[in-house]
Design a protein around this motif. Structure first.
Motif, PDB file in Angstrom:
ATOM      1  N   THR A 121       0.823  -1.207   0.000  1.00 12.83           N
ATOM      2  CA  THR A 121       0.000   0.000   0.000  1.00 12.83           C
ATOM      3  C   THR A 121       0.860   1.261   0.000  1.00 12.83           C
ATOM      4  O   THR A 121       0.590   2.214  -0.744  1.00 12.83           O
ATOM      5  CB  THR A 121      -0.922   0.004   1.231  1.00 12.83           C
ATOM      6  OG1 THR A 121      -1.688  -1.208   1.248  1.00 12.83           O
ATOM      7  CG2 THR A 121      -1.870   1.200   1.185  1.00 12.83           C
ATOM      8  N   ILE A 122       1.912   1.262   0.801  1.00 13.90           N
ATOM      9  CA  ILE A 122       2.811   2.424   0.845  1.00 13.90           C
ATOM     10  C   ILE A 122       3.496   2.623  -0.506  1.00 13.90           C
ATOM     11  O   ILE A 122       3.616   3.753  -1.003  1.00 13.90           O
ATOM     12  CB  ILE A 122       3.848   2.252   1.959  1.00 13.90           C
ATOM     13  CG1 ILE A 122       3.155   2.088   3.320  1.00 13.90           C
ATOM     14  CG2 ILE A 122       4.809   3.428   2.003  1.00 13.90           C
ATOM     15  CD1 ILE A 122       4.094   1.767   4.445  1.00 13.90           C
ATOM     16  N   SER A 123       3.936   1.526  -1.129  1.00 14.01           N
ATOM     17  CA  SER A 123       4.627   1.628  -2.416  1.00 14.01           C
ATOM     18  C   SER A 123       3.689   2.146  -3.503  1.00 14.01           C
ATOM     19  O   SER A 123       4.074   3.000  -4.318  1.00 14.01           O
ATOM     20  CB  SER A 123       5.183   0.259  -2.814  1.00 14.01           C
ATOM     21  OG  SER A 123       6.105  -0.216  -1.850  1.00 14.01           O
ATOM     22  N   VAL A 124       2.454   1.637  -3.518  1.00 15.40           N
ATOM     23  CA  VAL A 124       1.484   2.099  -4.523  1.00 15.40           C
ATOM     24  C   VAL A 124       1.168   3.578  -4.325  1.00 15.40           C
ATOM     25  O   VAL A 124       1.085   4.353  -5.293  1.00 15.40           O
ATOM     26  CB  VAL A 124       0.203   1.241  -4.455  1.00 15.40           C
ATOM     27  CG1 VAL A 124      -0.889   1.839  -5.337  1.00 15.40           C
ATOM     28  CG2 VAL A 124       0.503  -0.192  -4.886  1.00 15.40           C
ATOM     29  N   ALA A 125       0.990   3.976  -3.065  1.00 14.94           N
ATOM     30  CA  ALA A 125       0.709   5.385  -2.783  1.00 14.94           C
ATOM     31  C   ALA A 125       1.879   6.277  -3.196  1.00 14.94           C
ATOM     32  O   ALA A 125       1.684   7.372  -3.743  1.00 14.94           O
ATOM     33  CB  ALA A 125       0.401   5.570  -1.302  1.00 14.94           C
ATOM     34  N   THR A 126       3.112   5.814  -2.971  1.00 13.84           N
ATOM     35  CA  THR A 126       4.284   6.591  -3.373  1.00 13.84           C
ATOM     36  C   THR A 126       4.355   6.731  -4.889  1.00 13.84           C
ATOM     37  O   THR A 126       4.633   7.820  -5.419  1.00 13.84           O
ATOM     38  CB  THR A 126       5.563   5.929  -2.850  1.00 13.84           C
ATOM     39  OG1 THR A 126       5.490   5.802  -1.429  1.00 13.84           O
ATOM     40  CG2 THR A 126       6.789   6.740  -3.223  1.00 13.84           C
ATOM     41  N   GLY A 127       4.099   5.623  -5.595  1.00  9.61           N
ATOM     42  CA  GLY A 127       4.106   5.690  -7.058  1.00  9.61           C
ATOM     43  C   GLY A 127       3.044   6.635  -7.591  1.00  9.61           C
ATOM     44  O   GLY A 127       3.297   7.415  -8.528  1.00  9.61           O
ATOM     45  N   ALA A 128       1.845   6.585  -7.003  1.00 12.02           N
ATOM     46  CA  ALA A 128       0.775   7.492  -7.434  1.00 12.02           C
ATOM     47  C   ALA A 128       1.138   8.948  -7.160  1.00 12.02           C
ATOM     48  O   ALA A 128       0.864   9.839  -7.981  1.00 12.02           O
ATOM     49  CB  ALA A 128      -0.528   7.122  -6.721  1.00 12.02           C
ATOM     50  N   ALA A 129       1.781   9.191  -6.026  1.00 13.06           N
ATOM     51  CA  ALA A 129       2.187  10.567  -5.696  1.00 13.06           C
ATOM     52  C   ALA A 129       3.235  11.080  -6.686  1.00 13.06           C
ATOM     53  O   ALA A 129       3.189  12.247  -7.104  1.00 13.06           O
ATOM     54  CB  ALA A 129       2.729  10.612  -4.276  1.00 13.06           C
ATOM     55  N   LEU A 130       4.185  10.224  -7.083  1.00 16.37           N
ATOM     56  CA  LEU A 130       5.203  10.637  -8.050  1.00 16.37           C
ATOM     57  C   LEU A 130       4.586  10.926  -9.414  1.00 16.37           C
ATOM     58  O   LEU A 130       4.962  11.904 -10.091  1.00 16.37           O
ATOM     59  CB  LEU A 130       6.276   9.552  -8.167  1.00 16.37           C
ATOM     60  CG  LEU A 130       7.174   9.354  -6.947  1.00 16.37           C
ATOM     61  CD1 LEU A 130       8.117   8.174  -7.158  1.00 16.37           C
ATOM     62  CD2 LEU A 130       7.986  10.616  -6.664  1.00 16.37           C
TER      63      LEU A 130
END
Length: 289
Positions: free
Chosen positions: A41-50
């Motif tokens: 979840t953290i990785s997906v959220a980081t990718g979406a933010a980038l």
């Protein structure tokens, strides 16, 4: 006989002696590090933010589109390249050419690197002989010895595979050596006290103990191989993801460069994910000792 008056002193509740035992309190041990919870979840959220940051910068015009196209433009060109190809080849031809080079180099690096690394961890002479050339060339960027490889081996497929294999060889060797060196001496002594032979000691103690480090080294080597791919495909290549990126850069086709980078990232992620699955199958005890 005189009557004795007995005076009873009543203590306040706060002064009464405590006779009840406290219930034992169960203390839950906290995991050290990230623990066992998933970070997806953290990785997906980081990718979406980038991606959102990329879109915002491109839409605001802070960087000219020649240098930073929008994600929609990159996606549109990616679909076009998938359908029609790029640089006189289809996308699958580029990907299959790069995969063939990476896999061939990985097989060579693993087949040679694991025995050499294990030998360096077990033998002082082997470590003294092999450590000098490995430590000499390992810090060098592949572009530094690329001209030598072209002079020695020409501009065919052999030079590309050798360049990738050299880049991937050192991480495999060093990880295998580190796996052997980290073996607790108590395990070796216990096996020897039970009458284990040299082959049994290597097969049942040394190799399983070094396997987690070896698999980690292979993952690192694959990452190094993908990062060296563009340099390898500079050598008179007509197919490959690196060749596609370099062709696009000559015409300032930044969106095509982004497509090539995305394809390399997707392939590298697939390789890394496959290695994680292999680790969970071969060394399920890793991180739980």
């Amino acid at each position: 006989m005189s009557n004795l008056a007995v005076t009873a002193t009543v203590l306040p509740p706060s002064a009464e002696p405590r006779t009840r035992r406290r219930e034992p309190r169960i203390v839950k041990m906290r995991n050290f590090g990230i623990g066992e919870k998933s970070t997806v979840t953290i990785s997906v959220a980081t990718g979406a933010a980038l991606l959102l940051l990329w879109w915002a910068i491109a839409q605001a015009g802070l960087v000219p589109k020649l240098f930073l196209p929008t994600p929609a433009e990159v996606l549109s060109l990616g679909v076009e390249i998938f359908r029609e190809g790029y640089a006189n080849a289809t996308l699958w031809e580029h990907v299959s050419a790069s995969l063939g080079r990476i896999l061939s180099a990985a097989v060579i690096a693993v087949a040679l690197g694991i025995p050499v690394g294990l030998l360096m961890g077990l033998s002082r002479w082997a470590k003294g002989v092999f450590s000098t050339p490995i430590e000499f060339y390992w810090p060098l960027p592949p572009l530094a010895y690329l001209p030598l490889i072209i002079i020695w081996l020409g501009i065919g497929e052999t030079s590309k595979i050798v360049l990738l294999a050299l880049a991937m060889f050192a991480p495999v060797v060093l990880s295998a050596q580190a796996g052997v060196r980290s073996l607790p001496q108590e395990r070796v002594n216990a096996a020897l006290s039970l009458g284990a032979s040299r082959w049994q000691l290597f097969k049942d103690i040394v190799l399983p103990s070094a396997l987690p480090e070896i698999l980690t080294g292979i993952r690192i080597a694959l990452g190094v191989g993908w990062s060296t791919l563009v340099a390898a495909e500079l050598i008179a290549a007509t197919r490959g993801i690196g060749y596609m990126i370099m062709s696009a850069s000559h015409f300032l086709a930044t969106d095509a460069v982004f497509v090539g980078i995305a394809v390399i990232a997707a392939c590298a992620f697939a390789f890394s994910f496959s290695m994680r699955l292999l680790e969970s199958w071969l060394v399920p005890w890793k991180g739980k000792q």
